[in-house]
Motif scaffolding. Structure first.
Motif, PDB file in Angstrom:
ATOM      1  N   THR A   1       0.859  -1.189   0.000  1.00 57.98           N
ATOM      2  CA  THR A   1       0.000   0.000   0.000  1.00 57.98           C
ATOM      3  C   THR A   1       0.890   1.232   0.000  1.00 57.98           C
ATOM      4  OG1 THR A   1      -0.160  -0.080   2.424  1.00 57.98           O
ATOM      5  CG2 THR A   1      -1.899  -1.156   1.163  1.00 57.98           C
TER       6      THR A   1
ATOM      7  N   TYR B   1      -7.542  -1.895   4.512  1.00 60.18           N
ATOM      8  CA  TYR B   1      -7.181  -2.442   3.193  1.00 60.18           C
ATOM      9  C   TYR B   1      -6.856  -3.927   3.314  1.00 60.18           C
ATOM     10  CZ  TYR B   1      -4.897  -2.992  -1.331  1.00 60.18           C
ATOM     11  OH  TYR B   1      -4.560  -3.415  -2.591  1.00 60.18           O
TER      12      TYR B   1
ATOM     13  N   SER C   1      -2.179   1.252  -4.454  1.00 55.21           N
ATOM     14  CA  SER C   1      -1.545   0.000  -4.040  1.00 55.21           C
ATOM     15  C   SER C   1      -1.055  -0.766  -5.254  1.00 55.21           C
ATOM     16  CB  SER C   1      -2.529  -0.864  -3.237  1.00 55.21           C
ATOM     17  OG  SER C   1      -3.700  -1.140  -3.983  1.00 55.21           O
TER      18      SER C   1
END
Length: 261
Positions: free
Chosen positions: A192, A226, A198
């Motif tokens: 990320t 995430y 990302s």
């Protein structure tokens, strides 16, 4: 599907307001996975203080299984947090009873009953990862921005989904690093890059995904959100690009309110 989160926890105490929020990488991931409709547990230790009770009760309220959270005499871990330009800046850290955290054989068997186990660089379970992996459960692991940490070389052969964070965007260094790490065993290397999105490497190709514009209140928990989204995508057998999108959408929800969850 059930996610077994294990390792560190803490109370994030905001210096400006004195407010305290439960947190810690595996704790956050467990909560976010439940938010996405999956089942999750958290395995770890808290102190026998007010913060320990608050953290455990908060996880129960979020429907996270806390049957393997142990209380030890002493203080629950604390991280001081300051908000600067809507970005969280981490200050002093008091590890508290986490210094004594050791997985039992019962903990390991419990974790092995899950569909995936997730932990992080501060989780203190590096000596147990090989044992957990040998029981047939895949491992997701957050190395944060500690690309050069000595534990990376020790841990990564046991990891299926390796997460890193890197602030300088997609460049030759990070792509070479991802190739090097992938060669050590993981199925996927996921990086990320904050507002630069990302990137994922599967051993053959790089996959990229941007961000979803939103009003940023507090970035605490963005990376953990995430990771949770990506893991849930994996369990749901989504494509790599779809997993990246689920992770990004989940992260965009988290950064629009104060505190990790």
């Amino acid at each position: 599907m059930k996610i077994g989160a294990v390792g560190d926890n803490c109370m994030d105490v905001y210096k400006q307001t004195g407010e305290a929020f439960p947190g810690g990488n595996p704790v956050n991931v467990a909560v976010y996975c439940v938010r996405l409709g999956e089942n999750a547990s958290y395995t770890g230790v808290v102190g026998n203080d007010e913060y320990g009770r608050l953290l455990k009760d908060a996880l129960k309220d979020k429907d996270v299984d806390v049957s393997h959270v142990r209380e030890l005499p002493g203080k629950t871990a604390i991280t001081e947090v300051e908000i600067v330009d809507n970005d969280r800046v981490l200050g002093d850290y008091d590890e508290g009873v986490l210094e004594q955290f050791v997985l039992t054989d019962e903990d390991i068997d419990f974790l092995a009953s899950h569909d995936i186990v997730v932990s992080g660089i501060w989780g203190k379970i590096e000596k147990n990862l090989g044992n957990i992996k040998s029981k047939g459960v895949p491992i997701a692991f957050d190395f944060a921005n500690k690309l050069d940490h000595p534990l990376v070389e020790e841990i990564i052969p046991h990891v299926d989904y390796a997460f890193f964070s890197y602030d300088d965007g997609e460049d030759s260094f990070i792509k070479d690093y991802m190739k090097k790490m992938h060669a050590k065993g993981p199925q996927l290397i996921i990086v990320t890059m904050g507002e630069k999105g990302s990137i994922v490497y599967d051993g053959a190709s790089f996959f990229r995904f941007g961000i979803l514009p939103c009003k940023v209140i507090d970035t605490m928990g963005a990376g953990d959100s995430y990771i949770a989204g990506f893991i849930c995508g994996i369990l749901q057998k989504k494509s790599i690009e779809e997993c990246m999108e689920v992770g990004t959408r989940n992260s965009s929800i988290t950064i629009q309110y104060q505190g990790a969850w």
